[in-house]
Design a protein around this motif. Structure first.
Motif, PDB file in Angstrom:
ATOM      1  N   VAL A  75       0.807  -1.225   0.000  1.00 19.85           N
ATOM      2  CA  VAL A  75       0.000   0.000   0.000  1.00 19.85           C
ATOM      3  C   VAL A  75       0.839   1.274   0.000  1.00 19.85           C
ATOM      4  CG1 VAL A  75      -1.962  -1.141   1.090  1.00 19.85           C
ATOM      5  CG2 VAL A  75      -0.256   0.011   2.520  1.00 19.85           C
ATOM      6  N   ASN A  76       2.174   1.151  -0.010  1.00 19.41           N
ATOM      7  CA  ASN A  76       2.988   2.378   0.044  1.00 19.41           C
ATOM      8  C   ASN A  76       3.850   2.613  -1.195  1.00 19.41           C
ATOM      9  OD1 ASN A  76       4.758   0.275   0.785  1.00 19.41           O
ATOM     10  ND2 ASN A  76       5.929   1.580   2.158  1.00 19.41           N
ATOM     11  N   PHE A  77       3.459   2.033  -2.331  1.00 17.48           N
ATOM     12  CA  PHE A  77       4.078   2.416  -3.594  1.00 17.48           C
ATOM     13  C   PHE A  77       3.445   3.729  -4.052  1.00 17.48           C
ATOM     14  CE2 PHE A  77       5.063  -2.198  -4.768  1.00 17.48           C
ATOM     15  CZ  PHE A  77       6.416  -2.034  -4.579  1.00 17.48           C
ATOM     16  N   PRO A  78       4.130   4.494  -4.888  1.00 16.37           N
ATOM     17  CA  PRO A  78       3.485   5.678  -5.467  1.00 16.37           C
ATOM     18  C   PRO A  78       2.305   5.246  -6.339  1.00 16.37           C
ATOM     19  CG  PRO A  78       5.859   5.690  -5.907  1.00 16.37           C
ATOM     20  CD  PRO A  78       5.536   4.356  -5.314  1.00 16.37           C
ATOM     21  N   LYS A  79       1.308   6.103  -6.469  1.00 19.46           N
ATOM     22  CA  LYS A  79       0.186   5.820  -7.360  1.00 19.46           C
ATOM     23  C   LYS A  79       0.717   5.662  -8.778  1.00 19.46           C
ATOM     24  CE  LYS A  79      -3.172   8.356  -4.612  1.00 19.46           C
ATOM     25  NZ  LYS A  79      -4.124   9.470  -4.575  1.00 19.46           N
ATOM     26  N   LYS A  80       0.030   4.804  -9.563  1.00 18.75           N
ATOM     27  CA  LYS A  80       0.474   4.546 -10.934  1.00 18.75           C
ATOM     28  C   LYS A  80      -0.705   4.699 -11.887  1.00 18.75           C
ATOM     29  CE  LYS A  80       2.768   1.118 -13.793  1.00 18.75           C
ATOM     30  NZ  LYS A  80       3.370  -0.209 -13.864  1.00 18.75           N
ATOM     31  N   GLN A  81      -0.523   5.547 -12.896  1.00 16.47           N
ATOM     32  CA  GLN A  81      -1.560   5.750 -13.908  1.00 16.47           C
ATOM     33  C   GLN A  81      -1.514   4.592 -14.896  1.00 16.47           C
ATOM     34  OE1 GLN A  81      -3.478   8.795 -13.931  1.00 16.47           O
ATOM     35  NE2 GLN A  81      -4.804   7.705 -15.346  1.00 16.47           N
ATOM     36  N   ILE A  82      -2.642   3.885 -15.038  1.00 20.73           N
ATOM     37  CA  ILE A  82      -2.755   2.788 -15.997  1.00 20.73           C
ATOM     38  C   ILE A  82      -3.921   3.134 -16.912  1.00 20.73           C
ATOM     39  CG2 ILE A  82      -3.099   0.311 -16.317  1.00 20.73           C
ATOM     40  CD1 ILE A  82      -2.087  -0.033 -13.399  1.00 20.73           C
ATOM     41  N   GLY A  83      -3.607   3.691 -18.066  1.00 21.99           N
ATOM     42  CA  GLY A  83      -4.652   4.166 -18.959  1.00 21.99           C
ATOM     43  C   GLY A  83      -5.426   5.285 -18.291  1.00 21.99           C
ATOM     44  N   THR A  84      -6.730   5.094 -18.155  1.00 24.39           N
ATOM     45  CA  THR A  84      -7.583   6.102 -17.524  1.00 24.39           C
ATOM     46  C   THR A  84      -7.744   5.865 -16.028  1.00 24.39           C
ATOM     47  OG1 THR A  84      -9.533   4.755 -17.990  1.00 24.39           O
ATOM     48  CG2 THR A  84      -8.911   6.400 -19.646  1.00 24.39           C
ATOM     49  N   PHE A  85      -7.053   4.864 -15.495  1.00 24.50           N
ATOM     50  CA  PHE A  85      -7.256   4.410 -14.118  1.00 24.50           C
ATOM     51  C   PHE A  85      -6.025   4.716 -13.270  1.00 24.50           C
ATOM     52  CE2 PHE A  85      -7.185   0.913 -10.955  1.00 24.50           C
ATOM     53  CZ  PHE A  85      -8.431   1.086 -10.380  1.00 24.50           C
ATOM     54  N   MET A  86      -6.240   5.163 -12.031  1.00 26.79           N
ATOM     55  CA  MET A  86      -5.129   5.419 -11.106  1.00 26.79           C
ATOM     56  C   MET A  86      -5.069   4.279 -10.089  1.00 26.79           C
ATOM     57  SD  MET A  86      -2.616   7.409 -10.354  1.00 26.79           S
ATOM     58  CE  MET A  86      -2.942   9.010 -11.086  1.00 26.79           C
ATOM     59  N   SER A  87      -4.008   3.478 -10.180  1.00 22.60           N
ATOM     60  CA  SER A  87      -3.812   2.371  -9.253  1.00 22.60           C
ATOM     61  C   SER A  87      -3.111   2.895  -7.999  1.00 22.60           C
ATOM     62  CB  SER A  87      -2.977   1.271  -9.911  1.00 22.60           C
ATOM     63  OG  SER A  87      -2.856   0.164  -9.052  1.00 22.60           O
ATOM     64  N   GLU A  88      -3.655   2.548  -6.825  1.00 19.21           N
ATOM     65  CA  GLU A  88      -3.163   3.089  -5.557  1.00 19.21           C
ATOM     66  C   GLU A  88      -2.450   2.060  -4.692  1.00 19.21           C
ATOM     67  OE1 GLU A  88      -6.614   6.396  -4.809  1.00 19.21           O
ATOM     68  OE2 GLU A  88      -7.118   4.295  -4.370  1.00 19.21           O
ATOM     69  N   CYS A  89      -2.441   0.798  -5.113  1.00 24.64           N
ATOM     70  CA  CYS A  89      -1.736  -0.247  -4.363  1.00 24.64           C
ATOM     71  C   CYS A  89      -1.404  -1.382  -5.322  1.00 24.64           C
ATOM     72  CB  CYS A  89      -2.560  -0.740  -3.173  1.00 24.64           C
ATOM     73  SG  CYS A  89      -4.123  -1.534  -3.614  1.00 24.64           S
ATOM     74  N   LEU A  90      -0.528  -2.272  -4.891  1.00 20.40           N
ATOM     75  CA  LEU A  90      -0.123  -3.412  -5.714  1.00 20.40           C
ATOM     76  C   LEU A  90      -0.616  -4.693  -5.061  1.00 20.40           C
ATOM     77  CD1 LEU A  90       1.523  -4.671  -8.065  1.00 20.40           C
ATOM     78  CD2 LEU A  90       3.463  -4.745  -6.482  1.00 20.40           C
ATOM     79  N   VAL A  91      -1.590  -5.343  -5.704  1.00 23.11           N
ATOM     80  CA  VAL A  91      -2.108  -6.611  -5.218  1.00 23.11           C
ATOM     81  C   VAL A  91      -1.065  -7.689  -5.511  1.00 23.11           C
ATOM     82  CG1 VAL A  91      -3.957  -8.308  -5.517  1.00 23.11           C
ATOM     83  CG2 VAL A  91      -4.488  -5.864  -5.531  1.00 23.11           C
ATOM     84  N   LEU A  92      -0.778  -8.538  -4.529  1.00 24.09           N
ATOM     85  CA  LEU A  92       0.274  -9.536  -4.670  1.00 24.09           C
ATOM     86  C   LEU A  92      -0.292 -10.898  -5.059  1.00 24.09           C
ATOM     87  CD1 LEU A  92       2.455  -8.642  -1.557  1.00 24.09           C
ATOM     88  CD2 LEU A  92       2.794  -7.947  -3.937  1.00 24.09           C
ATOM     89  N   GLY A  93       0.463 -11.599  -5.887  1.00 23.05           N
ATOM     90  CA  GLY A  93       0.085 -12.946  -6.292  1.00 23.05           C
ATOM     91  C   GLY A  93       1.290 -13.672  -6.842  1.00 23.05           C
ATOM     92  N   SER A  94       1.178 -14.985  -6.915  1.00 22.14           N
ATOM     93  CA  SER A  94       2.236 -15.767  -7.543  1.00 22.14           C
ATOM     94  C   SER A  94       1.992 -15.740  -9.044  1.00 22.14           C
ATOM     95  CB  SER A  94       2.252 -17.201  -6.997  1.00 22.14           C
ATOM     96  OG  SER A  94       1.005 -17.819  -7.231  1.00 22.14           O
ATOM     97  N   VAL A  95       3.067 -15.623  -9.816  1.00 23.74           N
ATOM     98  CA  VAL A  95       2.961 -15.492 -11.268  1.00 23.74           C
ATOM     99  C   VAL A  95       3.475 -16.770 -11.916  1.00 23.74           C
ATOM    100  CG1 VAL A  95       3.612 -14.120 -13.281  1.00 23.74           C
ATOM    101  CG2 VAL A  95       3.340 -13.002 -11.050  1.00 23.74           C
ATOM    102  N   GLY A  96       2.569 -17.481 -12.582  1.00 21.68           N
ATOM    103  CA  GLY A  96       2.923 -18.714 -13.268  1.00 21.68           C
ATOM    104  C   GLY A  96       3.179 -18.466 -14.735  1.00 21.68           C
ATOM    105  N   ASN A  97       3.190 -19.541 -15.483  1.00 23.21           N
ATOM    106  CA  ASN A  97       3.391 -19.442 -16.933  1.00 23.21           C
ATOM    107  C   ASN A  97       2.286 -18.613 -17.561  1.00 23.21           C
ATOM    108  OD1 ASN A  97       5.613 -21.108 -16.687  1.00 23.21           O
ATOM    109  ND2 ASN A  97       4.438 -22.969 -17.096  1.00 23.21           N
ATOM    110  N   ASP A  98       2.611 -17.878 -18.603  1.00 24.23           N
ATOM    111  CA  ASP A  98       1.653 -17.048 -19.334  1.00 24.23           C
ATOM    112  C   ASP A  98       0.953 -16.045 -18.435  1.00 24.23           C
ATOM    113  OD1 ASP A  98       2.213 -18.382 -21.754  1.00 24.23           O
ATOM    114  OD2 ASP A  98       0.817 -19.988 -21.205  1.00 24.23           O
TER     115      ASP A  98
END
Length: 117
Positions: A75-98
Motif C-alpha cells: 500500500v505504500n508504492f506511489p500511485k500509478k496511472q494505468i490508462g484512464t485508471f489510477m492504481s493506488e496499491c499493488l495486489v500480490l500474487g504468484s505469477v505462473g506461466n503465461d
C-alpha cells in the motif's frame, strides 16, 4: 538449494514495504487495459482506508468470486496511472506461466489493514 533473484535486501529495506490485508469490495472490467485485467476496490480498514488497484487476474477469477475475498497488497508504492485508471496499491500474487496469477490471500478471515511481516 537456495534461490536468489537479484540483490540481497537488508532487513531495513524489507521493513519499508507496507504489505497489508484488505477485502475486495468492488470489481469491474477494465477494457482499456492492454492485458486483460479487473479494476478492484479494496478496503484496508479505518487507518489505511479504501484503495483501488488494477490486477491481471481474469484467467483464474470471475468478478463475483472476488467480492469479499481478503488479499495481500503493498500500500505504500506511489500511485500509478494505468490508462484512464489510477492504481493506488499493488495486489500480490504468484505469477505462473503465461502470466497466470494466483492471489496471495489469508487462509482465515482477519481484520482489514493488518500488516504482513
Amino acid at each position: 538449494m537456495e534461490h536468489q533473484s537479484g540483490n540481497i535486501l537488508e532487513w531495513q529495506d524489507f521493513e519499508k514495504v507496507a504489505m497489508h490485508v484488505g477485502t475486495i469490495i468492488a470489481v469491474t472490467d477494465f477494457p482499456e487495459a492492454r492485458k486483460p485485467a479487473y479494476q478492484l476496490v479494496i478496503d484496508f480498514g479505518t487507518e489505511i482506508g479504501i484503495k483501488k488497484s488494477s490486477a491481471q487476474i481474469t484467467k483464474r477469477y470471475a468478478k463475483e468470486d472476488l467480492i469479499s475475498k481478503q488479499i495481500i497488497a503493498v500500500v505504500n508504492f506511489p500511485k500509478k496511472q494505468i490508462g484512464t485508471f489510477m492504481s493506488e496499491c499493488l495486489v500480490l500474487g504468484s505469477v505462473g506461466n503465461d502470466n497466470d496469477i494466483v492471489l496471495l490471500t489469508s487462509d482465515l478471515k482477519v481484520e482489514n489493514g493488518l500488516r504482513i511481516g
